[in-house]
Motif scaffolding. Structure first.
Motif, mmCIF file in Angstrom:
data_model
loop_
_atom_site.group_PDB
_atom_site.id
_atom_site.type_symbol
_atom_site.label_atom_id
_atom_site.label_comp_id
_atom_site.label_asym_id
_atom_site.label_seq_id
_atom_site.Cartn_x
_atom_site.Cartn_y
_atom_site.Cartn_z
ATOM 1 N N GLY A 1 0.825 -1.208 0.000
ATOM 2 C CA GLY A 1 0.000 0.000 0.000
ATOM 3 C C GLY A 1 0.857 1.255 0.000
ATOM 4 N N GLN A 2 1.942 1.226 0.774
ATOM 5 C CA GLN A 2 2.821 2.387 0.812
ATOM 6 C C GLN A 2 3.604 2.554 -0.495
ATOM 7 N N VAL A 3 4.015 1.455 -1.110
ATOM 8 C CA VAL A 3 4.713 1.546 -2.392
ATOM 9 C C VAL A 3 3.778 2.125 -3.453
ATOM 10 N N VAL A 4 2.542 1.666 -3.473
ATOM 11 C CA VAL A 4 1.572 2.203 -4.432
ATOM 12 C C VAL A 4 1.316 3.684 -4.148
ATOM 13 N N ALA A 5 1.199 4.047 -2.885
ATOM 14 C CA ALA A 5 0.989 5.458 -2.538
ATOM 15 C C ALA A 5 2.165 6.313 -3.020
#
Length: 172
Positions: free
Chosen positions: A38-42
């Motif tokens: 989720g953080q990589v996508v963000a």
């Protein structure tokens, strides 16, 4: 009647509790990986289209290349564990994807695939040896490698973001 109902409920809860314990490693790794993903996508979404070509120095992956590397590694590690990528996914061709939206779509698809794959690994097989090409380890090691690899590149992308004036969305 109340005692029978209570007994049936306790047996049911015990059964589901045992099932949850059977997949404890998989569910734990899946949860941690999902948070990292989720953080990589963000971060991927926070970079501008123009910043996708940025690289810290010649010979080092650009933002786009780093994201596609994560996507390819998701498929690669899962395939070595006996879970081939979905039909139509060319692991070797992912590096040819261009454009922010397309890169993010490829990353998200690989993330969904690998999260589902984790739950397909049977607990009884966690100790089976797998040759990943770069190392031989058991299936549990493979699951941990999926999680660690994503975290490694999350750190890389945080450094890329900070170097480009992009604040990680969860830090705002």
């Amino acid at each position: 009647m109340k005692m029978k109902f209570l007994t049936v409920c306790l047996i049911g809860l015990s059964y589901f509790g045992m099932q949850a314990q059977d997949n404890l490693a998989q569910t734990t790794i899946q949860a941690v990986l999902q948070g990292n993903q989720g953080q990589v996508v963000a971060l991927a979404e926070a970079f501008s289209e123009e910043q996708y070509d940025w690289r810290p120095t010649e010979g080092v992956n650009s933002v786009s290349e780093a994201l596609l590397h994560v996507a390819a590694a998701n498929y690669y590690l899962a395939s070595k564990m006996g879970f081939p990528p979905p039909e139509g996914v060319d692991m070797m061709g992912l590096s040819k994807i261009t454009g922010k939206e397309n890169v993010i779509a490829a990353l998200k698809a690989s993330n969904e695939f690998v999260l589902a794959t984790i739950m397909k690994v049977e607990t009884a097989k966690l100790n089976e040896e797998v040759d990943f090409g770069f190392a031989k380890m058991n299936m549990m090691g493979g699951l941990l490698a999926m999680m660690e690899h994503n975290g490694e590149h999350k750190g890389q992308l945080i450094a890329y973001a900070r170097s480009n004036g992009v604040v990680p969305p969860w830090s705002k």
